[in-house]
Design a protein around this motif. Structure first.
Motif, mmCIF file in Angstrom:
data_model
loop_
_atom_site.group_PDB
_atom_site.id
_atom_site.type_symbol
_atom_site.label_atom_id
_atom_site.label_comp_id
_atom_site.label_asym_id
_atom_site.label_seq_id
_atom_site.Cartn_x
_atom_site.Cartn_y
_atom_site.Cartn_z
ATOM 1 N N SER A 98 -20.814 -3.517 4.127
ATOM 2 C CA SER A 98 -19.420 -3.440 4.524
ATOM 3 C C SER A 98 -19.234 -4.091 5.883
ATOM 4 O O SER A 98 -19.986 -3.822 6.816
ATOM 5 C CB SER A 98 -18.971 -1.979 4.590
ATOM 6 O OG SER A 98 -17.709 -1.884 5.200
ATOM 7 N N VAL A 110 -4.451 -6.332 -4.533
ATOM 8 C CA VAL A 110 -5.550 -5.382 -4.678
ATOM 9 C C VAL A 110 -4.976 -4.109 -5.296
ATOM 10 O O VAL A 110 -4.105 -3.467 -4.708
ATOM 11 C CB VAL A 110 -6.208 -5.076 -3.313
ATOM 12 C CG1 VAL A 110 -7.343 -4.078 -3.473
ATOM 13 C CG2 VAL A 110 -6.695 -6.354 -2.655
ATOM 14 N N LYS A 111 -5.446 -3.755 -6.502
ATOM 15 C CA LYS A 111 -4.875 -2.626 -7.241
ATOM 16 C C LYS A 111 -4.975 -1.315 -6.476
ATOM 17 O O LYS A 111 -4.054 -0.511 -6.477
ATOM 18 C CB LYS A 111 -5.570 -2.479 -8.599
ATOM 19 C CG LYS A 111 -5.271 -3.590 -9.560
ATOM 20 C CD LYS A 111 -6.020 -3.403 -10.862
ATOM 21 C CE LYS A 111 -5.796 -4.578 -11.782
ATOM 22 N NZ LYS A 111 -6.569 -4.467 -13.020
ATOM 23 N N GLU A 112 -6.103 -1.088 -5.820
ATOM 24 C CA GLU A 112 -6.336 0.187 -5.151
ATOM 25 C C GLU A 112 -5.423 0.404 -3.947
ATOM 26 O O GLU A 112 -5.019 1.524 -3.650
ATOM 27 C CB GLU A 112 -7.805 0.305 -4.702
ATOM 28 C CG GLU A 112 -8.805 0.384 -5.837
ATOM 29 C CD GLU A 112 -9.139 -0.983 -6.438
ATOM 30 O OE1 GLU A 112 -8.870 -2.018 -5.794
ATOM 31 O OE2 GLU A 112 -9.638 -1.011 -7.576
ATOM 32 N N THR A 113 -5.115 -0.685 -3.203
ATOM 33 C CA THR A 113 -4.362 -0.540 -1.962
ATOM 34 C C THR A 113 -2.955 -1.123 -2.030
ATOM 35 O O THR A 113 -2.126 -0.830 -1.170
ATOM 36 C CB THR A 113 -5.102 -1.244 -0.803
ATOM 37 O OG1 THR A 113 -5.146 -2.653 -1.078
ATOM 38 C CG2 THR A 113 -6.502 -0.699 -0.623
ATOM 39 N N GLY A 114 -2.704 -1.986 -3.008
ATOM 40 C CA GLY A 114 -1.407 -2.655 -3.092
ATOM 41 C C GLY A 114 -1.289 -3.834 -2.150
ATOM 42 O O GLY A 114 -0.260 -4.503 -2.083
ATOM 43 N N GLU A 115 -2.350 -4.117 -1.392
ATOM 44 C CA GLU A 115 -2.348 -5.223 -0.433
ATOM 45 C C GLU A 115 -2.333 -6.553 -1.174
ATOM 46 O O GLU A 115 -3.067 -6.756 -2.132
ATOM 47 C CB GLU A 115 -3.598 -5.126 0.451
ATOM 48 C CG GLU A 115 -3.737 -6.260 1.441
ATOM 49 C CD GLU A 115 -5.045 -6.210 2.217
ATOM 50 O OE1 GLU A 115 -5.175 -7.001 3.149
ATOM 51 O OE2 GLU A 115 -5.934 -5.403 1.860
ATOM 52 N N GLU A 116 -1.493 -7.488 -0.715
ATOM 53 C CA GLU A 116 -1.442 -8.828 -1.289
ATOM 54 C C GLU A 116 -2.243 -9.770 -0.410
ATOM 55 O O GLU A 116 -2.011 -9.853 0.798
ATOM 56 C CB GLU A 116 0.016 -9.320 -1.391
ATOM 57 C CG GLU A 116 0.132 -10.630 -2.123
ATOM 58 C CD GLU A 116 1.571 -11.042 -2.351
ATOM 59 O OE1 GLU A 116 1.914 -12.186 -2.025
ATOM 60 O OE2 GLU A 116 2.349 -10.207 -2.862
#
Length: 131
Positions: free
Chosen positions: A32, A80-86
């Motif tokens: 990470s 990103v499905k988990e965070t909604g970040e584009e």
């Protein structure tokens, strides 16, 4: 080795449907960037097929020689499905055969071994054979 883990139905521009096989590579350990801790992951890619749904279902669990590699592509937006970040992506993951990987390695090796001799080129713009 990669394994077929699923399939999805997709639509062509003309409206016809086809199935893509969902492939997954082996487990990989990644560090990470934020925490410095390792986590396990696996690369995934989709491979278009000519199979019907019944055949795709039967192929789940099949292992194939090859790997999933990163390939540069035109930039595209991804959510990103988990965070909604584009985010903007400029690569995709693709399946390649072991033979294709070996040919690419040999081509790169060959390119690195080529050294031009500048003395064989004309320096005055007049064609002359090398001595």
């Amino acid at each position: 080795m990669v394994r077929i883990i699923g399939y999805k139905e997709r639509q062509k521009e003309n409206g016809d449907s086809f199935f893509v096989l969902e492939l997954q590579g082996g487990i990989e350990m990644v560090m990470s960037k934020i925490t410095g801790s390792f986590y396990a992951t696996a690369k995934r890619a989709f491979l278009p097929s000519t199979f019907d749904e019944q055949t795709c279902t039967a192929l789940i669990g099949t292992e194939m020689a090859g790997s999933i590699t990163k390939e540069a592509c035109e930039p595209f937006e991804y959510v990103v499905k988990e965070t909604g970040e584009e985010i903007t992506m400029n690569h995709r993951w693709v399946y390649v055969t072991d033979e294709a990987v070996q040919q690419k390695k040999e081509a790169v090796k060959y390119e690195q071994n080529v050294i031009a001799n500048e003395n064989v080129f004309s320096k005055n713009g007049i064609l002359a054979h090398a001595e």
